[in-house]
Motif scaffolding. Structure first.
Motif, PDB file in Angstrom:
ATOM      1  N   SER A 137       0.854  -1.192   0.000  1.00 28.79           N
ATOM      2  CA  SER A 137       0.000   0.000   0.000  1.00 28.79           C
ATOM      3  C   SER A 137       0.883   1.231   0.000  1.00 28.79           C
ATOM      4  O   SER A 137       2.104   1.135   0.150  1.00 28.79           O
ATOM      5  CB  SER A 137      -0.929   0.031   1.224  1.00 28.79           C
ATOM      6  OG  SER A 137      -0.231   0.471   2.386  1.00 28.79           O
TER       7      SER A 137
ATOM      8  N   LYS B 244      -1.366   4.704   4.700  1.00 25.12           N
ATOM      9  CA  LYS B 244      -2.681   4.120   4.454  1.00 25.12           C
ATOM     10  C   LYS B 244      -2.572   2.597   4.399  1.00 25.12           C
ATOM     11  O   LYS B 244      -1.630   2.056   3.826  1.00 25.12           O
ATOM     12  CB  LYS B 244      -3.230   4.658   3.132  1.00 25.12           C
ATOM     13  CG  LYS B 244      -4.730   4.493   2.957  1.00 25.12           C
ATOM     14  CD  LYS B 244      -5.212   5.252   1.721  1.00 25.12           C
ATOM     15  CE  LYS B 244      -6.729   5.190   1.611  1.00 25.12           C
ATOM     16  NZ  LYS B 244      -7.222   5.916   0.426  1.00 25.12           N
TER      17      LYS B 244
ATOM     18  N   SER C 269      -7.970  -1.906  -0.347  1.00 31.89           N
ATOM     19  CA  SER C 269      -7.933  -0.820  -1.336  1.00 31.89           C
ATOM     20  C   SER C 269      -8.982  -1.042  -2.416  1.00 31.89           C
ATOM     21  O   SER C 269      -9.570  -0.093  -2.935  1.00 31.89           O
ATOM     22  CB  SER C 269      -6.531  -0.697  -1.957  1.00 31.89           C
ATOM     23  OG  SER C 269      -6.230  -1.814  -2.775  1.00 31.89           O
TER      24      SER C 269
ATOM     25  N   ASN D  42     -12.674  -0.708  -0.763  1.00 33.60           N
ATOM     26  CA  ASN D  42     -13.020   0.692  -0.511  1.00 33.60           C
ATOM     27  C   ASN D  42     -13.132   1.529  -1.789  1.00 33.60           C
ATOM     28  O   ASN D  42     -13.386   2.732  -1.725  1.00 33.60           O
ATOM     29  CB  ASN D  42     -12.006   1.315   0.436  1.00 33.60           C
ATOM     30  CG  ASN D  42     -12.132   0.774   1.846  1.00 33.60           C
ATOM     31  OD1 ASN D  42     -13.183   0.278   2.247  1.00 33.60           O
ATOM     32  ND2 ASN D  42     -11.058   0.842   2.623  1.00 33.60           N
TER      33      ASN D  42
ATOM     34  N   ASP E 176     -10.809   2.415  -3.995  1.00 32.62           N
ATOM     35  CA  ASP E 176      -9.715   3.341  -4.291  1.00 32.62           C
ATOM     36  C   ASP E 176      -9.360   3.295  -5.775  1.00 32.62           C
ATOM     37  O   ASP E 176      -9.460   2.243  -6.414  1.00 32.62           O
ATOM     38  CB  ASP E 176      -8.472   2.990  -3.468  1.00 32.62           C
ATOM     39  CG  ASP E 176      -8.662   3.255  -1.986  1.00 32.62           C
ATOM     40  OD1 ASP E 176      -9.728   3.738  -1.596  1.00 32.62           O
ATOM     41  OD2 ASP E 176      -7.713   2.975  -1.215  1.00 32.62           O
ATOM     42  N   GLU E 177      -8.909   4.416  -6.291  1.00 32.46           N
ATOM     43  CA  GLU E 177      -8.508   4.482  -7.697  1.00 32.46           C
ATOM     44  C   GLU E 177      -7.004   4.281  -7.878  1.00 32.46           C
ATOM     45  O   GLU E 177      -6.548   3.913  -8.957  1.00 32.46           O
ATOM     46  CB  GLU E 177      -8.926   5.823  -8.297  1.00 32.46           C
ATOM     47  CG  GLU E 177     -10.434   6.012  -8.362  1.00 32.46           C
ATOM     48  CD  GLU E 177     -10.820   7.339  -8.988  1.00 32.46           C
ATOM     49  OE1 GLU E 177      -9.916   8.139  -9.307  1.00 32.46           O
ATOM     50  OE2 GLU E 177     -12.033   7.572  -9.173  1.00 32.46           O
TER      51      GLU E 177
ATOM     52  N   THR F  40      -3.276   2.853  -5.847  1.00 33.92           N
ATOM     53  CA  THR F  40      -2.593   2.193  -4.743  1.00 33.92           C
ATOM     54  C   THR F  40      -1.114   2.092  -5.109  1.00 33.92           C
ATOM     55  O   THR F  40      -0.634   2.829  -5.967  1.00 33.92           O
ATOM     56  CB  THR F  40      -3.210   0.818  -4.449  1.00 33.92           C
ATOM     57  OG1 THR F  40      -2.623   0.303  -3.240  1.00 33.92           O
ATOM     58  CG2 THR F  40      -2.982  -0.170  -5.577  1.00 33.92           C
TER      59      THR F  40
END
Length: 311
Positions: free
Chosen positions: A112, A116, A126, A129, A131-132, A134
């Motif tokens: 990650s 975070k 990731s 959630n 996320d775009e 990582t």
């Protein structure tokens, strides 16, 4: 410092790719620590870890202590006398006495962009959630959970339909790139240290099977991300008539509405959510093989209005 003695600690495929890169780039890996071999599959066949397989391919000694605090691992480390220890997804917390063995320190490759997603399942969370972006971080290890000073970060975008398993494969390569670049910094004696901002820290706890149960009151996008994040393990799931259905692939769809959990089509596996609707494209009913969502609906002759979930 190309000839510095390195001990590597890691267990799954993510770690194996990093160990492979260390060997390919001519690093002097003097020993490998991995978790003990475990039974795998329905027949529970004891199977070597991915990292052990790589180490044995190159004739590197492998050590698989069940415990790290009984003195055995410490004695092995002292005998190996590493200059640096590299750790990636080992699965055990290193006690201080082991961290203190390597004079150049201990470098961890974490899946990650720290701070975070500290913890055991950063890649999965990731995706869950939504996320775009990582990446991976190399860091000096400290006694806390992924709390040490950062060395290097490499970023990558997460695909809109990418699963955790697919992202794992890409981040394993990125992790190998990151350790190669990090060790080049050690060669030059120019290794940066950046303290983590504790106010931005988040945690990524280990996944449990019960986390995969779908809550149809959630928005369709969140459910799609859960399916992606839980693939290939432990897999998202729902229920029909008390029997579980694993969901391997899903897509949010427009033009449908209904009560959360309600089947909205008699030919496609489309279910209403708290916001929008979700189509289950690949499913696995309890005790059966994987099939398309449409085949499941047709085969069961499931009626519109049928409710999925715990009823």
């Amino acid at each position: 410092m190309k000839d510095m003695r390195i001990v590597f600690m890691g267990t799954p495929d993510f770690a194996a790719a990093i160990l492979e890169r260390l060997v390919e780039t001519g690093r002097n890996v003097v020993g490998v620590f991995s978790q003990p071999d475990k039974p795998v599959g329905r027949k529970q066949i004891v199977t070597p870890t991915a990292t052990k397989v790589v180490a044995e391919k190159y004739g590197i000694p492998v050590f698989q202590p069940a415990k790290l605090r009984d003195g055995t691992a410490l004695e092995i480390m002292k005998e190996l006398s590493p200059d640096l220890t590299v750790v990636a997804a080992y699965g055990k917390i290193l006690p201080k006495e082991i961290l203190d063995v390597s004079p150049l320190g201990n470098v961890n490759v974490h899946g990650s962009l720290l701070p975070k997603y500290r913890g055991a399942a950063p890649i999965q969370w990731s995706v869950i959630n939504g996320d775009e972006v990582t990446g991976v971080t190399t860091m000096y290890m400290a006694e806390g959970m992924d709390t040490g000073d950062m060395i290097l970060k490499l970023e990558t975008k997460i695909g809109e339909d990418e699963t955790s398993g697919e992202l794992f494969e890409r981040l394993a390569k990125l992790g190998a790139d990151s350790i190669e670049k990090t060790l080049e910094l050690f060669d030059k004696g120019e290794v940066p240290r950046e303290a983590q901002d504790e106010s931005e820290a988040t945690y990524a706890p280990m996944l449990k099977k019960e986390m995969g149960e779908i809550d149809f009151t959630k928005p369709a996008g969140e459910i799609k991300n859960l399916v992606r994040g839980m693939s290939p393990w432990p897999t998202a799931y729902t229920f029909l008539d008390g029997k579980s259905i694993k969901i391997h692939k899903a897509a949010a769809v427009s033009g449908f509405s209904g009560a959360p959990g309600e089947l909205l089509d008699e030919k496609r596996f489309i279910v209403a959510c708290g916001d929008g609707a979700i189509e289950f494209l690949s499913v696995q009913p309890e005790g059966k093989s994987q099939m398309s969502g449409a085949d499941f609906i047709r085969g069961r002759r499931t009626q519109k209005g049928t409710l999925f979930g715990r009823n």
